[in-house]
Write a protein that holds these residues in place. Structure first.
Motif, PDB file in Angstrom:
ATOM      1  N   PRO A  19       0.229   6.117   5.425  1.00 17.18           N
ATOM      2  CA  PRO A  19       0.341   7.568   5.253  1.00 17.18           C
ATOM      3  C   PRO A  19      -0.086   8.365   6.481  1.00 17.18           C
ATOM      4  O   PRO A  19       0.322   9.524   6.641  1.00 17.18           O
ATOM      5  CB  PRO A  19      -0.588   7.859   4.061  1.00 17.18           C
ATOM      6  CG  PRO A  19      -0.644   6.581   3.312  1.00 17.18           C
ATOM      7  CD  PRO A  19      -0.580   5.501   4.358  1.00 17.18           C
ATOM      8  N   GLU A  20      -0.877   7.766   7.381  1.00 17.23           N
ATOM      9  CA  GLU A  20      -1.283   8.467   8.590  1.00 17.23           C
ATOM     10  C   GLU A  20      -0.172   8.513   9.638  1.00 17.23           C
ATOM     11  O   GLU A  20      -0.288   9.218  10.643  1.00 17.23           O
ATOM     12  CB  GLU A  20      -2.530   7.811   9.183  1.00 17.23           C
ATOM     13  CG  GLU A  20      -3.776   7.992   8.324  1.00 17.23           C
ATOM     14  CD  GLU A  20      -5.023   7.457   9.005  1.00 17.23           C
ATOM     15  OE1 GLU A  20      -4.902   6.714   9.998  1.00 17.23           O
ATOM     16  OE2 GLU A  20      -6.128   7.798   8.550  1.00 17.23           O
ATOM     17  N   LEU A  21       0.909   7.760   9.400  1.00 14.45           N
ATOM     18  CA  LEU A  21       2.015   7.748  10.357  1.00 14.45           C
ATOM     19  C   LEU A  21       3.143   8.697   9.973  1.00 14.45           C
ATOM     20  O   LEU A  21       4.203   8.675  10.575  1.00 14.45           O
ATOM     21  CB  LEU A  21       2.572   6.320  10.514  1.00 14.45           C
ATOM     22  CG  LEU A  21       1.633   5.327  11.185  1.00 14.45           C
ATOM     23  CD1 LEU A  21       2.262   3.945  11.266  1.00 14.45           C
ATOM     24  CD2 LEU A  21       1.239   5.806  12.582  1.00 14.45           C
ATOM     25  N   LEU A  48       8.564   3.671  -2.675  1.00 14.40           N
ATOM     26  CA  LEU A  48       7.498   3.573  -1.686  1.00 14.40           C
ATOM     27  C   LEU A  48       7.420   4.848  -0.857  1.00 14.40           C
ATOM     28  O   LEU A  48       6.327   5.285  -0.486  1.00 14.40           O
ATOM     29  CB  LEU A  48       7.744   2.360  -0.777  1.00 14.40           C
ATOM     30  CG  LEU A  48       6.739   2.142   0.357  1.00 14.40           C
ATOM     31  CD1 LEU A  48       5.314   2.008  -0.188  1.00 14.40           C
ATOM     32  CD2 LEU A  48       7.119   0.912   1.184  1.00 14.40           C
ATOM     33  N   ALA A  49       8.568   5.473  -0.578  1.00 15.22           N
ATOM     34  CA  ALA A  49       8.576   6.713   0.211  1.00 15.22           C
ATOM     35  C   ALA A  49       7.758   7.802  -0.481  1.00 15.22           C
ATOM     36  O   ALA A  49       6.991   8.530   0.164  1.00 15.22           O
ATOM     37  CB  ALA A  49      10.014   7.180   0.443  1.00 15.22           C
ATOM     38  N   VAL A  50       7.894   7.934  -1.799  1.00 16.35           N
ATOM     39  CA  VAL A  50       7.110   8.920  -2.542  1.00 16.35           C
ATOM     40  C   VAL A  50       5.633   8.549  -2.524  1.00 16.35           C
ATOM     41  O   VAL A  50       4.762   9.416  -2.352  1.00 16.35           O
ATOM     42  CB  VAL A  50       7.615   9.042  -3.995  1.00 16.35           C
ATOM     43  CG1 VAL A  50       6.635   9.846  -4.845  1.00 16.35           C
ATOM     44  CG2 VAL A  50       8.985   9.708  -4.022  1.00 16.35           C
ATOM     45  N   ARG A  54       3.002  11.183  -1.196  1.00 12.00           N
ATOM     46  CA  ARG A  54       2.412  11.888  -2.341  1.00 12.00           C
ATOM     47  C   ARG A  54       1.193  12.739  -1.988  1.00 12.00           C
ATOM     48  O   ARG A  54       1.038  13.843  -2.537  1.00 12.00           O
ATOM     49  CB  ARG A  54       2.064  10.900  -3.459  1.00 12.00           C
ATOM     50  CG  ARG A  54       1.661  11.582  -4.762  1.00 12.00           C
ATOM     51  CD  ARG A  54       1.492  10.596  -5.898  1.00 12.00           C
ATOM     52  NE  ARG A  54       2.753  10.054  -6.332  1.00 12.00           N
ATOM     53  CZ  ARG A  54       3.581  10.671  -7.168  1.00 12.00           C
ATOM     54  NH1 ARG A  54       3.265  11.880  -7.627  1.00 12.00           N
ATOM     55  NH2 ARG A  54       4.702  10.103  -7.549  1.00 12.00           N
ATOM     56  N   PRO A  55       0.290  12.302  -1.088  1.00 10.93           N
ATOM     57  CA  PRO A  55      -0.864  13.163  -0.769  1.00 10.93           C
ATOM     58  C   PRO A  55      -0.459  14.520  -0.192  1.00 10.93           C
ATOM     59  O   PRO A  55      -1.272  15.449  -0.195  1.00 10.93           O
ATOM     60  CB  PRO A  55      -1.640  12.342   0.272  1.00 10.93           C
ATOM     61  CG  PRO A  55      -1.231  10.932   0.031  1.00 10.93           C
ATOM     62  CD  PRO A  55       0.197  11.004  -0.385  1.00 10.93           C
TER      63      PRO A  55
END
Length: 242
Positions: A19-21, A48-50, A54-55
Motif C-alpha cells: 500500500p505504500e507504493l 487485491l486492487a481494492v 482501501r485505506p
C-alpha cells in the motif's frame, strides 16, 4: 436539449501490492470519487486492487466489483467488456466521478485499457483520466536491486501467457527480458531461457511486495513447482553479452 454533466472516469494503477507504493496522486483522486469499480473473476468477488487501496477510499464511496470471465473466447470477452462499460457509463451519466482500480499500472497489461476503449465507443463524451502506477516488474527490480537496462541495452517486456514463445521469436533483439503473467507457463518460459543459455542470469519472484513474497533464485524450480498467479521472471545476457 438538456446537457448531461458527465462524471469523470479515473483509471488508477494502485501498484504491485504494498500500500505504500500507491502514488500520492492516486490517493488524492481516490479521496474525491463517488464510486470505485474494479475487476474480479466471475468465480469470486475478491479484489487485491481494492484491498491495496482501501485505506485511501472514503467511507462515502460505493465499491463494486465487475466480473470478467477468465476465457479465451473473444465473443465472451467482448460481451463482458461491453456490459461492464455500460454499467460505468450509466454511473458517469449521473454526474458521479468514478475510479477503476487496477494492479500495477493502468495501461500496462491492464483491464482498464480495454474498458476505456469500449467506454469511449459507447459514450464518447465521457471524460477519462489515466493515473499511472508502479508496475510489478519495477517493484521486483527494486526488491532484487537488478537493473532493468543499462547503457545501450534493450529491454523486452512480454506476457508469459504463451509460455516462452516470445523469447524464442524475439530473443535475438533483447539484452534483458521480463516475463509477466508467467503463472501456469513458467515451466516453458524456463525452457526457453535455457535454450538461450541465460539460466544463470535469471531469477523469479512471486507475490512481489506482498507479505508472502518469495524470490526463486534457481528458476529450474518452476519446472515442477505448483503455479502461482503472481509470478514474474527476469532473464537476459550477462553484462549485455552472451
Amino acid at each position: 436539449m438538456m446537457n448531461t454533466q458527465y462524471g469523470t472516469l479515473y483509471g488508477i494503477g494502485v501498484g504491485p501490492g504494498d500500500p505504500e507504493l500507491i502514488t500520492l496522486k492516486a490517493i488524492r483522486i481516490l479521496a474525491q470519487v463517488d464510486v470505485v469499480y474494479t475487476a474480479s473473476s466471475t468465480k469470486n468477488d475478491y479484489s487485491l486492487a481494492v484491498a491495496i487501496a482501501r485505506p485511501y477510499i472514503p467511507d462515502s464511496a460505493e465499491i463494486h466489483n465487475l466480473g470478467f470471465p477468465m476465457s479465451k473466447d473473444e465473443d465472451v470477452l467482448k460481451q463482458a467488456w461491453e456490459k461492464n462499460a455500460q454499467i460505468i457509463a450509466q454511473t458517469l451519466e449521473q454526474g458521479k466521478n468514478v475510479a477503476f482500480l487496477t494492479l500495477g499500472d493502468c495501461l500496462t497489461y491492464s483491464t482498464y485499457s480495454y474498458l476505456a476503449r469500449h467506454l469511449r465507443r459507447i459514450a464518447p463524451d465521457t471524460p477519462t483520466v489515466a493515473i499511472p502506477g508502479i508496475t510489478s516488474y519495477h517493484a521486483a527490480a527494486a526488491r532484487l536491486q537488478r537493473p532493468l537496462a543499462e547503457g545501450e541495452q534493450s529491454l523486452l517486456i512480454v506476457s508469459g501467457c504463451r509460455g516462452g514463445d516470445k523469447l524464442r521469436q524475439m530473443g535475438d533483439y533483447a539484452d534483458n527480458v521480463v516475463f509477466l503473467k508467467a503463472y501456469k507457463n513458467a515451466a516453458d518460459i524456463t525452457r526457453a531461457i535455457d535454450e538461450r543459455g541465460w539460466r544463470d542470469n535469471s531469477v523469479g519472484i512471486v507475490s512481489c511486495s506482498l507479505p508472502e513474497e518469495r524470490v526463486i533464485k534457481n528458476i529450474n524450480a518452476f519446472e515442477t513447482a505448483r503455479p502461482d498467479y503472481w509470478t514474474l521472471i527476469f532473464s537476459g545476457k550477462k553484462n549485455g553479452h552472451e
